[in-house]
Design an enzyme around this catalytic site. Structure first.
Site, PDB file in Angstrom:
ATOM      1  CE1 TYR A  32       4.541   2.010  -0.976  1.00 59.11           C
ATOM      2  CE2 TYR A  32       4.332   4.360  -1.388  1.00 59.11           C
ATOM      3  CZ  TYR A  32       4.851   3.126  -1.731  1.00 59.11           C
ATOM      4  OH  TYR A  32       5.686   3.007  -2.809  1.00 59.11           O
ATOM      5  NE  ARG A  51      10.869   4.079   3.768  1.00 58.43           N
ATOM      6  CZ  ARG A  51      11.167   3.220   2.794  1.00 58.43           C
ATOM      7  NH1 ARG A  51      12.204   3.440   2.011  1.00 58.43           N
ATOM      8  NH2 ARG A  51      10.434   2.137   2.615  1.00 58.43           N
ATOM      9  NE  ARG A 100     -11.549  17.363  -4.755  1.00 58.76           N
ATOM     10  CZ  ARG A 100     -10.930  18.400  -5.318  1.00 58.76           C
ATOM     11  NH1 ARG A 100     -11.403  19.625  -5.113  1.00 58.76           N
ATOM     12  NH2 ARG A 100      -9.866  18.221  -6.074  1.00 58.76           N
ATOM     13  CE  LYS A 149       7.585   2.764   0.545  1.00 55.49           C
ATOM     14  NZ  LYS A 149       8.329   2.668  -0.734  1.00 55.49           N
ATOM     15  CD  GLU A 181      13.846   6.932  -6.380  1.00 56.31           C
ATOM     16  OE1 GLU A 181      14.269   6.240  -5.447  1.00 56.31           O
ATOM     17  OE2 GLU A 181      13.084   7.907  -6.212  1.00 56.31           O
ATOM     18  CG  LEU A 205      11.941   5.735  -0.836  1.00 62.55           C
ATOM     19  CD1 LEU A 205      11.007   6.699  -0.120  1.00 62.55           C
ATOM     20  CD2 LEU A 205      11.205   4.473  -1.237  1.00 62.55           C
TER      21      LEU A 205
END
Length: 285
Positions: A32, A51, A100, A149, A181, A205
């Site tokens: 995301y 990114r 799945r 991310k 972070e 990140l």
């Protein structure tokens, strides 16, 4: 009612549905990005697009949308939802293979792409920027590839709740005695007029706001050192602050109940916030 974007269509939010077999739902197999909007214009779009591509590549996931088309979607959502200040959230998953299975599906499985807006009037005028935020420290228990991310945000969510339970605003995660972070932001301290923040690697990140703020700091002849710093260093620093797409530059005034510096927002964080907002507004598209 908001208009959202789902797999090439603009839909009312209550008509936008994703399969129960989508791998984003079953495996958190997705990435995301979040971009800020100020004055109806998008901040740091190019950095977020780059990114996004990197995150997808690291997971071997196909990008279902060209950069120019992605920008057009961002702009249309801003227009359709009358966003002046706020956020645009983008998520791409590996899609719905129809069942799945831990193994990745075949390459012809279409990725799922979702974008939606969140209106945040006065986003750049947060009262917290003047008072500072209070944080706690917690053990960093995330997986090792924090540079990607991904949508697997359960532990950061737990960290937010730990902070809330302690009457604080956020948490800084600590690994081997060193701060990695925040739960949704990059972490910094200031000591003897030097800005110190952890170096890039798999442990954190690669923040888009981080990159811009450090560039602006260097242009302003501020001293910057990219290295790991300890929790004790943070508690004994002159200042501390965080950066993210939604908070920009936000001062930290307390860690684990101990005041940082004077216990009030410092001049370095305030100056960086001013520079970032000024320059980002100029470059917004």
């Amino acid at each position: 009612m908001r208009t959202v974007y789902l797999n090439g269509k603009y839909l009312p939010e209550n008509e936008a549905n994703v399969s129960v077999f989508d791998r984003g739902f079953l495996f958190a197999d997705g990435v995301y990005e979040v971009t800020s909007v100020l004055g109806g214009k998008i901040l740091d779009f190019d950095g977020h697009a780059v990114r996004l591509e990197r995150s997808l590549n690291e997971l071997g996931m196909r990008n279902p949308i060209e950069k120019a088309d992605l920008l057009a979607v961002h702009r249309e959502l801003v227009r359709a939802n009358d966003i002046s200040d706020g956020m645009i959230y983008l998520q791409i998953t590996r899609g719905n293979p129809g069942d799945r299975d831990f193994a990745y599906p075949s390459d012809d499985t279409e990725p799922t792409i979702v974008l939606f807006t969140q209106s945040k009037p006065g986003l750049a005028d947060s009262p917290a920027a003047k008072t500072g935020i209070k944080i706690i420290s917690i053990e960093d228990q995330r997986w090792g590839r924090r540079d990607i991310k991904t949508v697997q945000l359960l532990y950061p969510s737990m960290g937010k709740m730990m902070a809330k339970g302690a009457g604080c605003d956020d948490a800084w995660m600590v690994e081997d005695g060193h701060v990695t972070e925040g739960t949704s932001n990059n972490a910094y301290i200031v000591k003897d007029d030097k800005i110190i923040t952890r170096h890039l690697g798999n442990e954190i990140l690669h923040g888009i706001t981080r990159k811009a703020v450090l560039a602006f700091a260097r242009e302003a002849q501020m001293k910057v050192e990219e290295r790991a710093f300890t929790l004790e260093e943070a508690k004994n620093a002159d200042e501390a602050f965080i950066t993210s797409a939604s908070t920009f530059v936000m001062p930290v005034v307390e860690i684990d109940g101990e005041a940082v510096g004077t216990g009030t927002p410092g001049t370095v964080a305030a100056r960086l916030r001013e520079i970032y907002l000024t320059e980002s507004r100029k470059a917004a598209i």
